[in-house]
Design a protein around this motif. Sequence first.
Motif, mmCIF file in Angstrom:
data_model
loop_
_atom_site.group_PDB
_atom_site.id
_atom_site.type_symbol
_atom_site.label_atom_id
_atom_site.label_comp_id
_atom_site.label_asym_id
_atom_site.label_seq_id
_atom_site.Cartn_x
_atom_site.Cartn_y
_atom_site.Cartn_z
ATOM 1 N N GLN A 439 0.826 -1.200 0.000
ATOM 2 C CA GLN A 439 0.000 0.000 0.000
ATOM 3 C C GLN A 439 0.864 1.255 0.000
ATOM 4 O OE1 GLN A 439 -2.451 0.128 3.557
ATOM 5 N NE2 GLN A 439 -0.810 0.921 4.817
ATOM 6 N N GLN A 451 -5.026 6.228 2.533
ATOM 7 C CA GLN A 451 -4.584 5.175 1.624
ATOM 8 C C GLN A 451 -4.851 5.579 0.176
ATOM 9 O OE1 GLN A 451 -5.526 1.243 2.875
ATOM 10 N NE2 GLN A 451 -5.265 0.334 0.850
ATOM 11 N N ALA A 452 -3.806 5.441 -0.644
ATOM 12 C CA ALA A 452 -3.914 5.770 -2.062
ATOM 13 C C ALA A 452 -4.359 4.539 -2.847
ATOM 14 C CB ALA A 452 -2.574 6.272 -2.590
ATOM 15 N N THR A 453 -4.822 4.763 -4.065
ATOM 16 C CA THR A 453 -5.196 3.681 -4.973
ATOM 17 C C THR A 453 -3.969 3.266 -5.779
ATOM 18 O OG1 THR A 453 -7.459 4.523 -5.167
ATOM 19 C CG2 THR A 453 -6.691 3.013 -6.887
ATOM 20 N N TRP A 466 0.632 4.944 -8.141
ATOM 21 C CA TRP A 466 -0.424 5.195 -7.164
ATOM 22 C C TRP A 466 -1.000 6.592 -7.367
ATOM 23 C CZ3 TRP A 466 0.371 9.504 -4.282
ATOM 24 C CH2 TRP A 466 1.692 9.977 -4.175
ATOM 25 N N TYR A 467 -2.239 6.789 -6.846
ATOM 26 C CA TYR A 467 -2.825 8.135 -6.881
ATOM 27 C C TYR A 467 -3.831 8.291 -5.745
ATOM 28 C CZ TYR A 467 -7.440 6.738 -8.616
ATOM 29 O OH TYR A 467 -8.703 6.206 -8.726
ATOM 30 N N LEU A 468 -4.061 9.536 -5.374
ATOM 31 C CA LEU A 468 -5.069 9.880 -4.361
ATOM 32 C C LEU A 468 -5.812 11.111 -4.853
ATOM 33 C CD1 LEU A 468 -6.116 9.427 -1.359
ATOM 34 C CD2 LEU A 468 -4.562 11.298 -0.754
ATOM 35 N N SER A 469 -7.141 11.042 -4.862
ATOM 36 C CA SER A 469 -7.943 12.211 -5.226
ATOM 37 C C SER A 469 -7.899 13.220 -4.089
ATOM 38 C CB SER A 469 -9.387 11.790 -5.513
ATOM 39 O OG SER A 469 -9.454 10.965 -6.656
#
Length: 514
Positions: A439, A451-453, A466-469
């Motif tokens: 993760q 937690q990012a995607t 990875w990314y996080l909105s």
Amino acid sequence: MRRPARPTLLTLAYALSGVLAACFGMAAAHLVASLGNPAASPVYAVGSTVIDATPTPMKEWAIRTFGTADKAILIGNVLLFTLLFAAVAGIIARRRLALANGLLVFLVVLAGAAALRRPDASLGDAVPALVAAVLAPVTLSWLVRALRTRGANAATPSSSAPGSSRRGFLIGSGLVVLGGVAMAGAGQWIVKARSKISDIVLPQAAQPLPPLAEGLDAQFSGISSFQTSNRDFYRVDTKLAVPLVNQNSWRLRIDGMVERELSFTYDDLFDMAVEEHDITLTCVSNTVGGKLVGAARWLGVPVKTLLDMAGYSDKADQVLSVDVDGFKISTPIQALTDDRPALVAIGMNGKVLPREHGFPARLVTPGLYGFVGATKWLQRLTVTTYAEDEAYWTKRDWATDAPIKLSSRIDTPRPLANVKAGRRAIGGVAWAQQNGVAQVEVRIDGGPWQQATLGPDAGVDYWRQWYLSWDAEPGSHMIAVRATGKDGTVQTSVRANSFPDGSSGIQEIVVTAS
């Protein structure tokens, strides 16, 4: 009546003569070197010697500060020093031409000595310096003669010679410039022509990998490509001139503590069972959040296959991988014989290995920093012990076993960027070699970790996107990122420099939304 030339302008003219003479000699030497060993070109030879003599902390500073531009900056500095020295010689030539020519010859002799001091150097590597040693003084003498004629005639009011002698000097200087540019350009063209790799069809892997999945970079601008192109892949090594190796005469030798010394041709490797693996490489000089990391699909023969064929001794603890110039890197033998896919690579991203990245073959060792596991232009694998042999970097007190540290990087937004307020993505890459990324978490303005995607998974030896909105509100923001490995290990926040076994710490950036 013409006035005598002003002393300042005349002094500059003599200084220019020295510079032009040195440039002409170096251009001729570069042309000669391009026909044989480009690394024997005086500037490259001196630059390589400077690299070897530079203390480790200064090397680290240069790579940290300039990144992959460090070679161009070093070459520029060598040229600048050379031209300043030549300018001084030109000024001295106004009254003592023999001494000035001696200084130019001394400068070239240093370059020749530097070329001959390189590992695996031959007497032919001194030829470019010899050419410069002849042409630079001859050129300086010619230009100085024109200046002296002009100075003598300038004192004769009734003569029209000063104008013609001035034209003679300018014409002579122009011819020297044109000749130097032509020779330097021809040298570069020859090197480029020799660098072209003839049509080579790579062998098919016994078990070809499926195409890589579409990465997050297709959705979010700014995130590093899931697969780093050959052109964009970082390059850090000690070579100022890329070795021009002929694959038809090249051999890979296995020797040292083995039952059978073996030698493989380029075609031999093609005829063996080659494998494809997706592997991320990282330079030990990569700083926290740095760009000296890249991910590619490599094709090659497992190192373990070659060592098993040679019958390596169980008393050995290292393998010295030696390049075509005699440069040695030390790799723990365990990393080349365990279950990781360490390769003698001949292909990169579906293409023949580029010269800049080690053609015809290089070492690729998952989980280890490049300075202990990624020898380019590979020529020999010597099975030995750390007690018996020392490699280039171990002599400089770098670590002998340097596993790549769990790390993550923010690609977008960039540090100190000014972004539009509103909905946007924070994104980047993370890597946990020999383990895999479980993760990635992001912290904004000191708040809780979110937690990012994660992007597609190409295996434990390959990085994860990875990314996080994020709803960016107007103002200044602090963004941090950390990764967690599949074994539960969390990326450390303890800061460490690259020396001696790689940097560590959490990347934090500041951005402004408006």
